[in-house]
Design a protein around this motif. Sequence first.
Motif, PDB file in Angstrom:
ATOM      1  N   VAL A  86       3.243  -1.419   4.060  1.00  0.00           N
ATOM      2  CA  VAL A  86       2.970   0.000   3.868  1.00  0.00           C
ATOM      3  C   VAL A  86       4.242   0.682   3.382  1.00  0.00           C
ATOM      4  O   VAL A  86       5.298   0.544   4.008  1.00  0.00           O
ATOM      5  CB  VAL A  86       2.460   0.644   5.180  1.00  0.00           C
ATOM      6  CG1 VAL A  86       2.318   2.146   5.015  1.00  0.00           C
ATOM      7  CG2 VAL A  86       1.144   0.008   5.602  1.00  0.00           C
ATOM      8  N   ARG A  87       4.155   1.387   2.254  1.00  0.00           N
ATOM      9  CA  ARG A  87       5.299   2.148   1.744  1.00  0.00           C
ATOM     10  C   ARG A  87       4.932   3.619   1.735  1.00  0.00           C
ATOM     11  O   ARG A  87       3.896   3.989   1.201  1.00  0.00           O
ATOM     12  CB  ARG A  87       5.645   1.728   0.303  1.00  0.00           C
ATOM     13  CG  ARG A  87       5.671   0.236   0.072  1.00  0.00           C
ATOM     14  CD  ARG A  87       7.043  -0.343   0.045  1.00  0.00           C
ATOM     15  NE  ARG A  87       8.055   0.487  -0.582  1.00  0.00           N
ATOM     16  CZ  ARG A  87       9.098  -0.012  -1.232  1.00  0.00           C
ATOM     17  NH1 ARG A  87       9.217  -1.322  -1.389  1.00  0.00           N
ATOM     18  NH2 ARG A  87      10.012   0.780  -1.738  1.00  0.00           N
ATOM     19  N   ILE A  88       5.775   4.404   2.357  1.00  0.00           N
ATOM     20  CA  ILE A  88       5.523   5.844   2.393  1.00  0.00           C
ATOM     21  C   ILE A  88       6.301   6.487   1.245  1.00  0.00           C
ATOM     22  O   ILE A  88       7.498   6.238   1.092  1.00  0.00           O
ATOM     23  CB  ILE A  88       5.998   6.468   3.729  1.00  0.00           C
ATOM     24  CG1 ILE A  88       5.571   5.593   4.925  1.00  0.00           C
ATOM     25  CG2 ILE A  88       5.486   7.894   3.877  1.00  0.00           C
ATOM     26  CD1 ILE A  88       4.102   5.380   5.084  1.00  0.00           C
ATOM     27  N   MET A  89       5.610   7.290   0.436  1.00  0.00           N
ATOM     28  CA  MET A  89       6.261   7.930  -0.714  1.00  0.00           C
ATOM     29  C   MET A  89       6.059   9.439  -0.640  1.00  0.00           C
ATOM     30  O   MET A  89       5.013   9.909  -0.209  1.00  0.00           O
ATOM     31  CB  MET A  89       5.628   7.432  -2.016  1.00  0.00           C
ATOM     32  CG  MET A  89       5.784   5.950  -2.259  1.00  0.00           C
ATOM     33  SD  MET A  89       7.257   5.624  -3.229  1.00  0.00           S
ATOM     34  CE  MET A  89       7.178   3.835  -3.324  1.00  0.00           C
TER      35      MET A  89
ATOM     36  N   LEU B 287       0.866  -1.178   0.000  1.00  0.00           N
ATOM     37  CA  LEU B 287       0.000   0.000   0.000  1.00  0.00           C
ATOM     38  C   LEU B 287       0.902   1.227   0.000  1.00  0.00           C
ATOM     39  O   LEU B 287       1.721   1.397   0.906  1.00  0.00           O
ATOM     40  CB  LEU B 287      -0.912   0.013   1.227  1.00  0.00           C
ATOM     41  CG  LEU B 287      -1.798   1.259   1.351  1.00  0.00           C
ATOM     42  CD1 LEU B 287      -2.882   1.271   0.283  1.00  0.00           C
ATOM     43  CD2 LEU B 287      -2.417   1.348   2.735  1.00  0.00           C
ATOM     44  N   VAL B 288       0.762   2.045  -1.036  1.00  0.00           N
ATOM     45  CA  VAL B 288       1.601   3.230  -1.170  1.00  0.00           C
ATOM     46  C   VAL B 288       0.801   4.444  -0.702  1.00  0.00           C
ATOM     47  O   VAL B 288      -0.278   4.721  -1.237  1.00  0.00           O
ATOM     48  CB  VAL B 288       2.043   3.410  -2.640  1.00  0.00           C
ATOM     49  CG1 VAL B 288       2.909   4.654  -2.778  1.00  0.00           C
ATOM     50  CG2 VAL B 288       2.787   2.173  -3.115  1.00  0.00           C
ATOM     51  N   VAL B 289       1.313   5.115   0.336  1.00  0.00           N
ATOM     52  CA  VAL B 289       0.629   6.308   0.856  1.00  0.00           C
ATOM     53  C   VAL B 289       1.658   7.415   1.041  1.00  0.00           C
ATOM     54  O   VAL B 289       2.864   7.174   0.987  1.00  0.00           O
ATOM     55  CB  VAL B 289      -0.076   6.039   2.211  1.00  0.00           C
ATOM     56  CG1 VAL B 289      -1.167   4.993   2.057  1.00  0.00           C
ATOM     57  CG2 VAL B 289       0.926   5.609   3.273  1.00  0.00           C
ATOM     58  N   ASP B 290       1.160   8.648   1.271  1.00  0.00           N
ATOM     59  CA  ASP B 290       2.087   9.742   1.551  1.00  0.00           C
ATOM     60  C   ASP B 290       2.225   9.918   3.061  1.00  0.00           C
ATOM     61  O   ASP B 290       1.529   9.262   3.841  1.00  0.00           O
ATOM     62  CB  ASP B 290       1.639  11.024   0.847  1.00  0.00           C
ATOM     63  CG  ASP B 290       0.286  11.498   1.339  1.00  0.00           C
ATOM     64  OD1 ASP B 290       0.163  11.793   2.553  1.00  0.00           O
ATOM     65  OD2 ASP B 290      -0.665  11.565   0.537  1.00  0.00           O
ATOM     66  N   GLY B 291       3.111  10.820   3.439  1.00  0.00           N
ATOM     67  CA  GLY B 291       3.474  11.001   4.841  1.00  0.00           C
ATOM     68  C   GLY B 291       2.306  11.266   5.772  1.00  0.00           C
ATOM     69  O   GLY B 291       2.334  10.888   6.949  1.00  0.00           O
TER      70      GLY B 291
ATOM     71  N   LEU C 220       1.679   9.539  -5.925  1.00  0.00           N
ATOM     72  CA  LEU C 220       1.660   8.129  -5.529  1.00  0.00           C
ATOM     73  C   LEU C 220       1.857   7.201  -6.720  1.00  0.00           C
ATOM     74  O   LEU C 220       2.525   6.170  -6.621  1.00  0.00           O
ATOM     75  CB  LEU C 220       0.343   7.799  -4.831  1.00  0.00           C
ATOM     76  CG  LEU C 220       0.093   8.500  -3.488  1.00  0.00           C
ATOM     77  CD1 LEU C 220      -1.233   8.058  -2.907  1.00  0.00           C
ATOM     78  CD2 LEU C 220       1.226   8.229  -2.510  1.00  0.00           C
ATOM     79  N   LEU C 221       1.252   7.556  -7.845  1.00  0.00           N
ATOM     80  CA  LEU C 221       1.383   6.680  -9.014  1.00  0.00           C
ATOM     81  C   LEU C 221       2.827   6.682  -9.535  1.00  0.00           C
ATOM     82  O   LEU C 221       3.319   5.663 -10.019  1.00  0.00           O
ATOM     83  CB  LEU C 221       0.397   7.075 -10.109  1.00  0.00           C
ATOM     84  CG  LEU C 221      -1.065   6.681  -9.834  1.00  0.00           C
ATOM     85  CD1 LEU C 221      -1.977   7.240 -10.914  1.00  0.00           C
ATOM     86  CD2 LEU C 221      -1.234   5.174  -9.725  1.00  0.00           C
ATOM     87  N   ALA C 222       3.494   7.824  -9.400  1.00  0.00           N
ATOM     88  CA  ALA C 222       4.908   7.866  -9.783  1.00  0.00           C
ATOM     89  C   ALA C 222       5.700   6.933  -8.867  1.00  0.00           C
ATOM     90  O   ALA C 222       6.629   6.245  -9.313  1.00  0.00           O
ATOM     91  CB  ALA C 222       5.437   9.303  -9.692  1.00  0.00           C
ATOM     92  N   GLY C 223       5.306   6.893  -7.598  1.00  0.00           N
ATOM     93  CA  GLY C 223       5.931   5.972  -6.653  1.00  0.00           C
ATOM     94  C   GLY C 223       5.709   4.529  -7.051  1.00  0.00           C
ATOM     95  O   GLY C 223       6.621   3.695  -6.991  1.00  0.00           O
ATOM     96  N   VAL C 224       4.478   4.216  -7.473  1.00  0.00           N
ATOM     97  CA  VAL C 224       4.170   2.862  -7.923  1.00  0.00           C
ATOM     98  C   VAL C 224       5.006   2.511  -9.156  1.00  0.00           C
ATOM     99  O   VAL C 224       5.551   1.401  -9.263  1.00  0.00           O
ATOM    100  CB  VAL C 224       2.659   2.738  -8.240  1.00  0.00           C
ATOM    101  CG1 VAL C 224       2.357   1.440  -8.959  1.00  0.00           C
ATOM    102  CG2 VAL C 224       1.847   2.834  -6.958  1.00  0.00           C
ATOM    103  N   ALA C 225       5.115   3.462 -10.075  1.00  0.00           N
ATOM    104  CA  ALA C 225       5.903   3.221 -11.291  1.00  0.00           C
ATOM    105  C   ALA C 225       7.354   2.903 -10.928  1.00  0.00           C
ATOM    106  O   ALA C 225       7.967   1.990 -11.496  1.00  0.00           O
ATOM    107  CB  ALA C 225       5.829   4.440 -12.209  1.00  0.00           C
TER     108      ALA C 225
END
Length: 340
Positions: free
Chosen positions: A53-56, A34-38, A60-65
């Motif tokens: 949980v991954r904090i980006m 699960l990619v979320v922001d701070g 968020l989609l750029a993080g997924v990419a």
Amino acid sequence: VDAFLVTHRPNIFYLTGFTGSAGTLLVCLAEAALVVDGRYAIQAREEVRTARVRIMRGDLLAGVAALLRATKRTRIAFEAAHLSVQQRHDLATSTGRSVRWLPVCGWVEKLRAVKDEQELELMQKAAELASGVFEDVLALIRPGVREVELAAEIEYRMRRGGASGPAFETIVASGPRSALPHARPTTKPLTGNELVVFDLGAILRGYCSDLTRTVFLGRPPGRIRRWYSAVRDAQEAARETLRPGVQAGRVDSAARRVLRRHGLLRYFSHSTGHGLGIEVHEEPRLAFRQPARIEAGNVVTLEPGVYVPGFGGIRVEDDVVVHASGARLLTRVTRDLIQL
Ligand SMILES: [Mn+2]
């Protein structure tokens, strides 16, 4: 596929329990992220057990990419109904030609349509909350009170009862306005001798209820009594048809048949009901000629209505759960025409 990108919030909530307003879920065969922001770092770690949980920072989609580029996953399914053209374009650009993006529909929605015991318990409570609030607000309905005041009372009381909010904008529609199935409450005061349609629902711990009752202020004329019992009979006919294996369209046509017999079919302008759960409208849809089969564990509304332009409308809506033997009511308010 190597992975499934989930971007629809209700689907993310269903799969992970995450209630935040922004997040993206990447489901792979053996794990999920699960990619979320701070803003959601603490909350996501508290709520989510089924995904890492991954904090980006940033998009968020750029993080997924970036995750995808690092993992060499090449065939990625995405929710075609829940990704914008721009997002789709940006993903393709940032992952490059090594990734094939495959549009898919309804993968999680299909799972969500069948509720488990824990979900049914919550939905029972959400239905009871809406039912209790409506019964309490009956005491406030009288000529002179404005539609917006009653809508506000309903939403306030649902909130006091533990709801995180209304499942949709509460409808209080009086007189000729009751002929608008999705009327917004106005400052119109209620007057004597008119129909009033109330449509309300609560979100309780992520699950919705949806309840409609029609009230008459005064002594209803014979015509309104007849229309009301036709609508109630239509709902009853739909409920009797509802069981596992039946086509959704047959439930809809059971209600239509009753209204046709009373010469009211032309005043019925929407479908008989819809699935209910994390979203207020979900699968299955009880609509005209809908071929999907009803399954045990489906929760649906049954809400036939008649809407006579310039005059008024009548709708009766309950929430039911489908069991092996038929349908059980979750809402519990009298289905008789309420006279005040
Ligand atoms: Mn509804």
